[in-house]
Write an enzyme that holds these catalytic residues in place. Structure first.
Site, short mmCIF file in Angstrom:
data_model
loop_
_atom_site.label_atom_id
_atom_site.label_comp_id
_atom_site.label_asym_id
_atom_site.label_seq_id
_atom_site.Cartn_x
_atom_site.Cartn_y
_atom_site.Cartn_z
CB ILE A 1 -8.19 -2.80 5.41
CG1 ILE A 1 -8.04 -4.04 4.52
CG2 ILE A 1 -8.13 -3.19 6.88
CD1 ILE A 1 -6.71 -4.76 4.69
N GLY A 2 -9.07 0.19 5.86
CA GLY A 2 -9.23 1.34 6.75
C GLY A 2 -8.48 2.53 6.21
N GLY B 1 -7.02 6.79 7.26
CA GLY B 1 -6.74 7.79 8.30
C GLY B 1 -6.42 9.12 7.67
N GLY C 1 -3.46 8.53 4.97
CA GLY C 1 -3.47 7.49 3.94
C GLY C 1 -4.49 6.41 4.23
CB VAL D 1 -4.57 -0.19 5.40
CG1 VAL D 1 -4.09 -1.63 5.27
CG2 VAL D 1 -3.60 0.61 6.25
CE LYS E 1 0.76 2.74 7.80
NZ LYS E 1 1.44 2.46 9.10
CG ASP F 1 1.81 5.05 19.64
OD1 ASP F 1 1.26 5.34 20.72
OD2 ASP F 1 1.28 5.25 18.53
#
Length: 355
Positions: free
Chosen positions: A17-18, A20, A23, A25, A40, A135
């Site tokens: 999914i994505g 960074g 790590g 997801v 995650k 945040d």
């Protein structure tokens, strides 16, 4: 990691999914119960980074303790075969709010207020438990299409959430006086590095989110970080109605209340949620009146995410069908006309015979 790989003897990776810096997801399936979830997964190297690791477990603990439809659900916590820690989360269908804003600009006010009302109520629940998100931003609000087809805003990433007061977490994520959060969405008290942050900081951040989603711009902008902090601390946000005059007055009022630099003048999350719900009712009533009092099925917005109120012309008028009484009256008049015409013919024939 690759699609098809099995994690923790039960979670089959389906698609990325994505990812960074720390790590990724994944969409995955629990093969034991045939349920799709999101994983995650932190990189194994994070195990040596105490701050990131603590934030990861802080997120798990925080989400697990706050149950609300506008907060993503957590189902499990584990460790992959290569040592990577992972969270098992609810798999969402939709897109983050920041993606929606970049793709389509300003959002429909009625839909936006409805989504943010749920977010505000979820924040209120977290605040009641002594948790401040710290945040909140469009990237951390996911527009999720539920199984009923409605759109629900889901709060993501409680990694830097802070326990307020005497609520113990067992560790410290930041040093006193450290500025934590995404700069453009920080409250003045966050920008000042104060250590007495409370739920009203999240109310400010949600106000910035609303401002951006309604206008396509941010209330405070500057060429660099330091200048931005100064503006947030010293300058009032421009009223939404001045920045974008076509925004409904009720939405302008709500956002302007959230963006009070003096936090004592801001509503708390509970009051904000109630005002957002009242705003949705006002906008729906206005839309109803705009259609001449006729209800119509809400139309989807351009991205097809949710049933939204449209601001264009109402539905085309349809021919009016005559009622049953009107039909019977027309038949009776037709029969009567026929009888009168027949009598006139007979009378004319009688007069002609007498001549």
């Amino acid at each position: 990691m690759q699609p098809g790989e099995i994690i923790h003897s039960r979670y089959r990776l389906l698609r990325l999914i994505g990812n960074g810096a720390s790590g990724a997801v994944w969409a995955a399936r629990n093969e034991l119960i045939n349920r799709d979830v999101a994983l995650k997964i932190l990189d194994p190297e994070v195990m040596s980074n105490k701050v990131l690791l603590r934030r990861f477990f802080n997120e798990a603990k925080t989400i697990g303790g706050v149950n609300h439809p506008s907060i993503v659900d957590i189902f499990d916590l584990g460790q992959a075969e290569d040592g990577s820690p992972f969270l098992v989360l609810e798999l969402l269908d939709g897109e983050p709010l920041d993606v929606r804003i970049r793709r389509g600009g300003a959002l429909n006010p009625e839909m936006l207020l409805d989504v943010c009302a749920g977010v505000a109520k979820a924040l209120h629940l977290a605040h009641q438990q002594g948790i401040v998100h710290r945040d909140l931003k469009p990237a951390n609000i996911f527009l999720h299409r539920s199984t009923t087809g409605t759109v629900v805003g889901k709060i993501l990433d409680f990694g830097i959430a802070k326990a307020v007061g005497s609520v113990a977490t067992g560790f410290t994520l930041t040093k006193a006086g450290t500025v934590v959060g995404s700069p453009a969405y920080m409250s003045p008290e966050q920008a000042a590095g104060r250590d007495d942050i409370d739920g009203r900081a999240d109310v400010w951040s949600l106000g910035v989110v609303l401002f951006e989603a309604l206008t396509g711009t941010l209330p405070h902008e500057a060429p660099n970080y330091n200048a931005l902090m100064v503006r947030i601390l010293t300058e009032d946000a421009e009223p939404v109605g001045k920045r974008k005059p076509d925004v409904p007055a009720v939405a302008c009022e709500i956002v302007d209340q959230c963006l009070q630099r003096d936090r004592e003048r801001r509503p708390d999350a509970a009051a904000l949620g109630a005002r957002l719900e009242a705003g949705v009712r006002e906008l729906r009533a206005e839309r109803f009146r705009g259609r001449g009092g006729r209800r119509a099925t809400d139309q989807a917005d351009a991205n097809g995410l949710a049933p939204l109120g449209t601001t264009g012309a109402g539905p085309a008028a349809t021919p009016v069908r005559p009622g049953r009484a009107q039909v019977l009256l027309a038949v009776a008049l037709g029969v009567a006309s026929g009888i009168v015409a027949g009598l006139l013919v007979v009378l004319a024939g009688y007069l002609l015979l007498r001549r």
